[in-house]
Design a protein around this motif. Structure first.
Motif, mmCIF file in Angstrom:
data_model
loop_
_atom_site.group_PDB
_atom_site.id
_atom_site.type_symbol
_atom_site.label_atom_id
_atom_site.label_comp_id
_atom_site.label_asym_id
_atom_site.label_seq_id
_atom_site.Cartn_x
_atom_site.Cartn_y
_atom_site.Cartn_z
ATOM 1 N N ALA A 38 -48.947 -101.529 103.798
ATOM 2 C CA ALA A 38 -50.371 -101.563 104.126
ATOM 3 C C ALA A 38 -50.615 -101.415 105.618
ATOM 4 N N ASP A 39 -49.631 -101.785 106.437
ATOM 5 C CA ASP A 39 -49.809 -101.686 107.889
ATOM 6 C C ASP A 39 -49.287 -100.377 108.455
ATOM 7 N N GLU B 126 -50.391 -108.762 109.734
ATOM 8 C CA GLU B 126 -51.614 -108.515 110.486
ATOM 9 C C GLU B 126 -51.823 -107.006 110.621
ATOM 10 N N GLY B 127 -53.026 -106.555 110.462
ATOM 11 C CA GLY B 127 -53.306 -105.124 110.556
ATOM 12 C C GLY B 127 -53.164 -104.393 109.232
ATOM 13 N N ALA B 128 -52.939 -105.148 108.141
ATOM 14 C CA ALA B 128 -52.825 -104.512 106.822
ATOM 15 C C ALA B 128 -54.164 -103.908 106.424
ATOM 16 N N SER B 129 -54.123 -102.652 105.988
ATOM 17 C CA SER B 129 -55.357 -101.953 105.625
ATOM 18 C C SER B 129 -55.153 -101.208 104.307
ATOM 19 N N ASP C 110 -52.318 -104.597 95.283
ATOM 20 C CA ASP C 110 -51.995 -105.077 96.631
ATOM 21 C C ASP C 110 -51.029 -106.246 96.511
ATOM 22 N N GLU D 245 -57.302 -100.237 102.113
ATOM 23 C CA GLU D 245 -58.278 -99.173 101.884
ATOM 24 C C GLU D 245 -57.859 -97.883 102.586
ATOM 25 N N LYS D 246 -57.232 -98.028 103.746
ATOM 26 C CA LYS D 246 -56.727 -96.842 104.456
ATOM 27 C C LYS D 246 -55.662 -96.135 103.616
#
Length: 644
Positions: free
Chosen positions: A223-224, A255-258, A284, A260-261
């Motif tokens: 995710a990051d 930290e910084g997991a996205s 997820d 949706e990106k």
């Protein structure tokens, strides 16, 4: 007339001549003369099917010609080969075009099917003969794919509660493993078989092979980090295999997991989440915290139920695939096999690739002994005669003799194919001859590893290294297990480098290698070996040079000397003029001579090593005296171009 010319008269002699002429005419129509040799010719549409690694003798047998004639034809085409030498596909197609044939190389799958049919084993017919009532539901086979370091092995840890990453170099999976887990789904125990594939691009062949036995692909994306090159590679493998994909968006705890990106990026590759109106399930997860692992397994089961009808007949002889194999010191060859149909039992006679034997023992992923393995069940098998390759199909035969004969024929076919494949060069001349004549430099390698899949993947990656036609790579031997004295002896004869992957030399082998001057390299991460070999090949390249201008001078006046010949009184217009530098003389824009050298250089009456811009000097070009006022003297040198 009969008395004068004998019985039959002149007409019979005339008929014999006309028949002979007709035969010769027909022979000429059916054959073609090349270099004084007559060879049967095709009509340009005649198809010839040849096995991989076939020889000229095999080609000659197909067209009813003499092998020696084809050797001559090949020589006329600029290729050298003996009648029994394994040739590659390009050469056969070149020969076919010359003789009017369309050459088709039989695919490995067709080749193996034809071989089995010669032993009255028809796998496709067996599948067609099965009735629906014979089929039973089987667990789905899941391959975990994704970019390196996105957490594939961590995910499998979370699934089976076993930590296998600690013993691996750099946290990168080096082996292929298969594991089955049981899940409670809607009050029913359901099984899932997971295949763990390594993440580095060097294992592309392995990953593709894993997809061939796969029902569902779990695509792990960090995710990051988002979609990376090997993520795209994994998507392409899954699509090529035609398997549904479930996406696990990992590292949600970072930290910084996205997530949706990640979803947005994957839509560019036609993987559309259900939330966006697509048909791909996204979950997820966090493999380290074991977050949403059950939801991921649930998604895999739902995808299997919705998209696939997974059945197999457990009541006939077992068929399947060897997922991985290695050589164990105490137990001999150990193969991890995945049963695809039928049931494998202790005592069965099996053939897997080039290996055969009787199943002496079977173990599950926890090391527990099992007596039988049903469809989709991975087990470790003991009792094979050799180490099969990752991806080799296995089957059970009624007799030991049949298994041995199939294995021997496969080995012969594979040997011929490898001989043709490993001749990676421009011409078909013998490697040793080419190297001896100094036409090319060849880096010979011996590959040894702990498991067959890693050795094969390393070889595939190395053979793809291309640094130009000046340097060639040849794998003269590969194997599983420790480096032995035989390996060192082979390396001594062929001036080869031994590459060991997760293996060490056997006893007294180090001493022998030192005595013989054999270079042995050891690696635990495959891409480090690939980088070293590529750098070594670049170092073997002949240096490339480019011309670099040093300076130029304009001739102002010509002085004639009885001792030194004509001296050019000049002024340096650019750069620097050095003594002994190469030079050319240019007059009115045309080169008068470019094979000159600055043999003498003076400032007034003193000798000079070099003269810089805007200074005057006297230049002597040795025995070359055709110098006129207004000429331009250019100096230059050849510099080596560094390899990129």
């Amino acid at each position: 007339t009969a008395g004068a010319f004998g019985r039959g008269g002149p007409s019979r002699s005339k008929n014999r001549k006309s028949k002979r002429a007709k035969r010769q005419e027909m022979e000429q129509r059916r054959t073609r003369e090349i270099g004084g040799v007559r060879v049967p010719k095709g009509d340009g549409t005649t198809v010839l099917r040849l096995r991989r690694g076939s020889s000229l003798a095999d080609f000659a047998e197909k067209i009813n010609a003499e092998p020696a004639a084809l050797v001559t034809v090949l020589m006329k085409l600029g290729e050298m080969a003996t009648a029994n030498q394994s040739l590659d596909e390009e050469t056969f197609k070149l020969l076919g075009e010359e003789l009017g044939y369309v050459v088709e190389i039989v695919s490995p799958e067709d080749e193996d099917r034809e071989l089995l049919e010669s032993f009255d084993i028809n796998l496709s017919a067996e599948a067609e003969d099965e009735d629906d009532e014979d089929l039973e539901a089987r667990p789905a086979v899941v391959t975990v794919m994704g970019h390196v370091d996105h957490g594939k092995t961590r995910l499998l840890d979370a699934v089976r509660h076993a930590n296998v990453t600690e013993g691996e170099a750099g946290g990168i999976t080096q082996h292929i493993g298969a594991y089955q887990v049981q899940i409670d789904h809607e009050g029913e125990q359901r099984g899932l078989t997971f295949i763990d594939t390594p993440g580095h691009e060097a294992f592309t062949a392995m990953r593709a092979r894993g997809a061939k036995v796969t029902d569902i692909a779990v695509l792990v994306v960090a995710a990051d980090d988002g979609v990376m090159p090997q993520t795209v590679e994994a998507i392409n493998h899954a699509k090529a295999a035609g398997v549904p994909i479930v996406v696990a968006v990992n590292k949600m705890d970072k930290e910084g997991a996205s997530p949706e990106k990640v979803r947005g990026q994957l839509t560019e590759y036609d993987i559309v989440p259900e939330a966006y109106g697509g048909d791909t399930m996204f979950v997820d997860i966090s493999a380290i915290q074991r977050l949403n692992i059950d939801e991921l397994l649930e998604a895999v089961l739902l995808t299997a139920d919705a998209s696939l009808e997974l059945t197999a007949n457990p009541d006939h002889e077992a068929r399947g695939v060897a997922i991985e194999a290695n050589l164990d010191k105490g137990r001999g060859p150990v193969a991890t096999v995945l049963v695809q149909t039928g049931t494998l039992r202790i005592g069965d006679t099996i053939v897997a690739g080039n290996a055969h034997g009787r199943v002496r023992a079977m173990f599950d992923e926890n090391g527990q002994e099992v007596t039988e393995a049903e469809p989709s069940r991975p087990v470790q098998v003991l009792g094979l005669s050799a180490v099969p390759r990752a991806g080799d199909s296995f089957l059970v035969t009624q007799e030991d003799r049949t298994a041995r004969q199939i294995a021997e024929k496969r080995e012969a076919v594979e040997r011929n194919a490898m001989l043709a494949k490993r001749r990676k060069r421009v011409s078909l001349e013998n490697f040793d001859q080419v190297v001896a004549e100094g036409k090319i430099d060849t880096l010979n390698l011996i590959l040894k590893g702990d498991v067959s899949g890693a050795v094969e993947a390393l070889e595939d990656a190395l053979l793809k290294i291309d640094v130009g036609e000046d340097v060639q790579l040849r794998v003269i031997h590969r194997g599983v297990g420790a480096i032995t004295q035989n390996d060192v002896n082979l390396a001594t004869v062929d001036d080869a480098v031994i590459i060991g992957f997760n293996v060490r030399p056997a006893e007294r082998v180090n001493d022998l290698a030192e005595r013989e001057g054999v270079d042995m390299r050891f690696y635990s991460v495959i891409y480090a070996a690939i980088d070293d070999i590529e750098n070594a090949m670049k170092g073997m390249l002949k240096p490339e040079y480019e011309e670099v201008e040093l300076g130029s001078a304009e001739v102002r006046e010509v002085f004639r000397s009885s001792k030194f010949g004509n001296i050019a009184g000049s002024i340096v217009r650019s750069g620097v003029i050095r003594r002994n530098a190469k030079a050319r003389l240019v007059r009115d824009g045309a080169v008068v001579s470019d094979d000159l050298a600055i043999e003498s250089l003076k400032r007034y009456k003193d000798d000079a090593t070099e003269v810089r811009q805007d200074f005057e000097c006297g230049i002597g070009l040795g025995s070359f005296n055709d110098i006129q006022e207004g000429d331009r003297i250019e100096t230059w040198e050849m510099r080596e171009i560094p390899r990129v």
